[in-house]
Design an enzyme around this catalytic site. Structure first.
Site, PDB file in Angstrom:
ATOM      1  N   ASN A   9       0.867  -1.189   0.000  1.00  0.00           N
ATOM      2  CA  ASN A   9       0.000   0.000   0.000  1.00  0.00           C
ATOM      3  C   ASN A   9       0.902   1.237   0.000  1.00  0.00           C
ATOM      4  O   ASN A   9       1.475   1.581   1.024  1.00  0.00           O
ATOM      5  CB  ASN A   9      -0.890  -0.042   1.256  1.00  0.00           C
ATOM      6  CG  ASN A   9      -1.724   1.216   1.427  1.00  0.00           C
ATOM      7  OD1 ASN A   9      -1.868   2.011   0.490  1.00  0.00           O
ATOM      8  ND2 ASN A   9      -2.279   1.405   2.614  1.00  0.00           N
ATOM      9  N   LYS A  11       0.102   4.296  -0.364  1.00  0.00           N
ATOM     10  CA  LYS A  11      -0.565   5.494   0.189  1.00  0.00           C
ATOM     11  C   LYS A  11      -0.330   6.693  -0.744  1.00  0.00           C
ATOM     12  O   LYS A  11      -0.221   6.502  -1.947  1.00  0.00           O
ATOM     13  CB  LYS A  11      -0.085   5.745   1.616  1.00  0.00           C
ATOM     14  CG  LYS A  11      -0.194   4.490   2.484  1.00  0.00           C
ATOM     15  CD  LYS A  11       0.012   4.747   3.936  1.00  0.00           C
ATOM     16  CE  LYS A  11      -0.094   3.419   4.689  1.00  0.00           C
ATOM     17  NZ  LYS A  11      -0.016   3.561   6.116  1.00  0.00           N
ATOM     18  N   HIS A  96      -9.518   1.331   5.028  1.00  0.00           N
ATOM     19  CA  HIS A  96      -8.224   1.538   5.694  1.00  0.00           C
ATOM     20  C   HIS A  96      -8.415   2.533   6.832  1.00  0.00           C
ATOM     21  O   HIS A  96      -9.190   3.486   6.719  1.00  0.00           O
ATOM     22  CB  HIS A  96      -7.185   2.055   4.686  1.00  0.00           C
ATOM     23  CG  HIS A  96      -5.807   2.055   5.253  1.00  0.00           C
ATOM     24  ND1 HIS A  96      -5.365   3.042   6.099  1.00  0.00           N
ATOM     25  CD2 HIS A  96      -4.794   1.160   5.141  1.00  0.00           C
ATOM     26  CE1 HIS A  96      -4.120   2.751   6.472  1.00  0.00           C
ATOM     27  NE2 HIS A  96      -3.756   1.623   5.904  1.00  0.00           N
ATOM     28  N   GLU A  98      -6.771   4.965   7.855  1.00  0.00           N
ATOM     29  CA  GLU A  98      -6.531   6.384   7.542  1.00  0.00           C
ATOM     30  C   GLU A  98      -7.759   7.002   6.866  1.00  0.00           C
ATOM     31  O   GLU A  98      -8.092   8.161   7.103  1.00  0.00           O
ATOM     32  CB  GLU A  98      -5.276   6.519   6.659  1.00  0.00           C
ATOM     33  CG  GLU A  98      -4.018   6.281   7.476  1.00  0.00           C
ATOM     34  CD  GLU A  98      -2.867   5.651   6.704  1.00  0.00           C
ATOM     35  OE1 GLU A  98      -2.887   5.654   5.460  1.00  0.00           O
ATOM     36  OE2 GLU A  98      -1.934   5.149   7.364  1.00  0.00           O
ATOM     37  N   GLU A 174      -5.458  -4.947  10.654  1.00  0.00           N
ATOM     38  CA  GLU A 174      -4.430  -3.932  10.850  1.00  0.00           C
ATOM     39  C   GLU A 174      -4.716  -3.142  12.123  1.00  0.00           C
ATOM     40  O   GLU A 174      -5.499  -2.179  12.095  1.00  0.00           O
ATOM     41  CB  GLU A 174      -4.442  -2.948   9.676  1.00  0.00           C
ATOM     42  CG  GLU A 174      -4.076  -3.545   8.350  1.00  0.00           C
ATOM     43  CD  GLU A 174      -3.443  -2.495   7.453  1.00  0.00           C
ATOM     44  OE1 GLU A 174      -2.270  -2.632   7.131  1.00  0.00           O
ATOM     45  OE2 GLU A 174      -4.113  -1.513   7.100  1.00  0.00           O
ATOM     46  N   GLY A 180       2.391   2.305  10.896  1.00  0.00           N
ATOM     47  CA  GLY A 180       3.350   3.394  10.744  1.00  0.00           C
ATOM     48  C   GLY A 180       4.061   3.797  12.026  1.00  0.00           C
ATOM     49  O   GLY A 180       4.680   4.856  12.081  1.00  0.00           O
ATOM     50  N   SER A 220       3.352  -1.966  10.423  1.00  0.00           N
ATOM     51  CA  SER A 220       4.806  -1.953  10.644  1.00  0.00           C
ATOM     52  C   SER A 220       5.505  -3.256  10.257  1.00  0.00           C
ATOM     53  O   SER A 220       6.460  -3.661  10.907  1.00  0.00           O
ATOM     54  CB  SER A 220       5.123  -1.573  12.094  1.00  0.00           C
ATOM     55  OG  SER A 220       4.718  -0.234  12.340  1.00  0.00           O
TER      56      SER A 220
END
Ligand code: PGA
Length: 263
Positions: A9, A11, A96, A98, A174, A180, A220
């Protein structure tokens, strides 16, 4: 047998030249990744040039989008439909964290997007995950708390999805706290949650369907910790963010998954 899947991904990263280098690099080393499936998810604008680059690549490498709109078409300025994407991609990331956090993708929208993707024959990668680490008590108990964020997201994401369509969906577990941050969940933690997700799936669709569904871990993941996940039979691959932007790192991850797969 569930085929291992590695998703990159990207992003909102890469310029066209970076995207070309990454995709060409993966294509050219595809011989090292036998037995697994790789999906690259670049920003929308690079899908077309990358589709041309990957056109003659082995069938185990394909493209995915990072998002789609829930409507088939219409007055939605700035949005991209599943109908457009299906010409270029096989997969689409939905829900996701985010997007849930910054772009207003609530449970209902996520579910509408899963429905629209399936309607257009795109395979949804449905992301679910809790924002705070669960307590040991909760995670290792046999009970399933329906109010757990991850369980709720799975349930509502699959609302109105029929058994016949379920094999087209991939779940990506996730935990938000691991994305991250450099603090990946341990393999044992990820497996404990994934087992719960599979129980929820079994209750809704039956044991066989639940056992056949692929559930990935994301958060991560890098070339140093990948073995931790690949070694777990319950985990069917990984969704990689930061480390998918470095060709060397990402190819090591793919290679490790592939080599464990072969042994
Ligand atoms: P990360 O991102 O690998 O950089 O933690 C994963 C993701 O957001 O999908």
């Amino acid at each position: 047998m569930r085929r291992q899947l590695v998703v990159g991904n990207w992003k909102m990263n890469t310029m066209l030249s970076d995207a070309i280098i990454l995709a060409t690099g993966i294509r050219n080393t595809s011989g090292n990744y036998s037995g697994i499936e790789i999906v690259l998810c670049p920003p929308f604008v690079w899908l077309y040039p990358l589709a041309e680059i990957l056109e003659k690549s082995p069938a185990n490498i394909s493209l995915g989008a990072q998002n789609l709109h829930w409507a088939e078409e219409g007055a939605f300025t700035g949005e991209v439909s599943a109908k457009m994407l299906k010409k270029l991609c096989s997969y689409v990331i939905i829900g996701h964290s985010e997007r849930r956090k910054f772009m207003g993708d609530n449970q209902e929208i996520v579910n509408e997007k899963v429905i629209q993707a399936l309607k257009q024959n795109l395979k949804p990668i449905l992301c679910v995950g809790e924002d705070k680490k669960m307590s040991e008590n909760l995670i290792y108990s046999n009970e399933i708390d329906p109010k757990t964020m991850t369980i709720e997201q799975l349930r509502s994401g699959l609302d109105n999805i029929k058994r016949d369509d379920i094999d087209k969906i991939v779940i990506a577990y996730e935990p938000v706290w691991a994305i991250g941050t450099g603090h990946a969940a341990t393999g044992a933690y990820a497996v404990a949650v994934i087992d719960k997700l599979r129980q929820v799936l079994a209750k809704k669709y039956g044991r066989q369907v639940a056992d056949e569904m692929r559930i990935l871990y994301g958060g991560s993941v890098d070339s140093k910790n990948i073995a931790e996940y690949v070694l777990q039979p319950a985990i069917d691959g990984v969704l990689v963010g930061g480390a998918s932007l470095k060709l060397g790192e990402f190819s090591k991850i793919c290679q490790t998954v592939s080599s464990y797969k072969e042994t």
